[in-house]
Write a protein that holds these residues in place. Structure first.
Motif, PDB file in Angstrom:
ATOM      1  N   LEU A 174       0.824  -1.209   0.000  1.00 22.47           N
ATOM      2  CA  LEU A 174       0.000   0.000   0.000  1.00 22.47           C
ATOM      3  C   LEU A 174       0.859   1.259   0.000  1.00 22.47           C
ATOM      4  O   LEU A 174       0.625   2.184  -0.796  1.00 22.47           O
ATOM      5  N   SER A 178       0.986   3.967  -3.078  1.00 17.97           N
ATOM      6  CA  SER A 178       0.453   5.313  -2.851  1.00 17.97           C
ATOM      7  C   SER A 178       1.350   6.410  -3.418  1.00 17.97           C
ATOM      8  O   SER A 178       0.910   7.545  -3.630  1.00 17.97           O
ATOM      9  N   ILE A 203      -8.015   6.498  -0.343  1.00 20.01           N
ATOM     10  CA  ILE A 203      -8.170   5.045  -0.436  1.00 20.01           C
ATOM     11  C   ILE A 203      -9.661   4.734  -0.354  1.00 20.01           C
ATOM     12  O   ILE A 203     -10.347   5.186   0.560  1.00 20.01           O
TER      13      ILE A 203
END
Length: 219
Positions: A174, A178, A203
């Motif tokens: 993640l 990002s 998100i």
């Protein structure tokens, strides 16, 4: 007025990762709503074994949907992204609203980003939610770019009961993702309880938004 929602689930721990954290609270907050749940974990296994849904999966899901409709369901919500092609198929034969739970996430991702990251822990999920995202983008006349990341093994770790290790594995991917995209869409509801640090991009997680949308369709 009383409304009845049936869910179709493809994992045997759906009570812990789907119903209790998302379905039950929504039911408690929604007057007159009753929720019943159907579970067949062979649906996901067969989908994974075949790299996508096949005719047998579609037929079994249609049987479940028809049974729910006959039992008085006002709507049906499928909670597994990987089988959303089957959900699209069975809509043709059911006279009540039928929806896959990730649809609102696809809407939000398209509305708020052009370069969209899809994070998953199952190999079939990115293509499944990606199809929905592309359909939403086409409806809006918007050009998008998808970047798929699958955290191999994390889903099995979660199903074994080790949520902490699952979260560590997914968080690593993640944080890296990002830095490369405008928004991130989680491809599975099994990821939605992930504990993570704040990141710089929005998100979108599957869960309550799906229950809200199918309920609005029931009304």
């Amino acid at each position: 007025m009383k409304k009845t929602l049936y869910t179709i689930n493809t994992v045997n721990n759906f009570m812990d990762i789907i119903y209790k954290p998302f379905g039950e609270p929504f039911k408690e907050q929604t007057e007159g709503l009753e929720i019943y749940n159907i579970m067949d974990d062979s649906l996901l296994k067969e989908t994974l074994d075949n790299g996508g849904v096949n005719a047998d999966v579609c037929n079994r899901m249609l049987n479940y949907a028809q049974a729910a409709q006959s039992s008085g369901a006002d709507a049906i919500l499928t909670t597994c992204t990987s089988v959303n092609e089957a959900t699209k198929y069975i809509k043709k034969f059911i006279h009540i609203p039928v929806m896959n739970i990730e649809e609102p996430v696809a809407d939000m991702a398209v509305e708020n980003g052009k370069r969209i990251g899809i994070l998953a822990t199952l190999p079939t999920s990115p293509a499944a939610i990606g199809r929905v995202i592309k359909e939403k983008a086409a409806e809006q006349g918007k050009e998008i770019e998808l970047l798929n990341v699958v955290v191999d093994g994390a889903f099995n770790v979660l199903c074994s009961g080790d949520r902490e290790r699952h979260d560590q594995m997914v968080c690593e991917a993640l944080y890296k993702l990002s830095e490369e995209v405008d928004v991130i869409a989680f491809a599975q509801i099994s990821m939605s309880l992930l504990k993570h640090d704040e990141v710089k991009v929005p998100i979108y997680k599957i869960g309550t938004s799906g229950f809200k949308k199918i309920y609005s369709m029931m009304k």
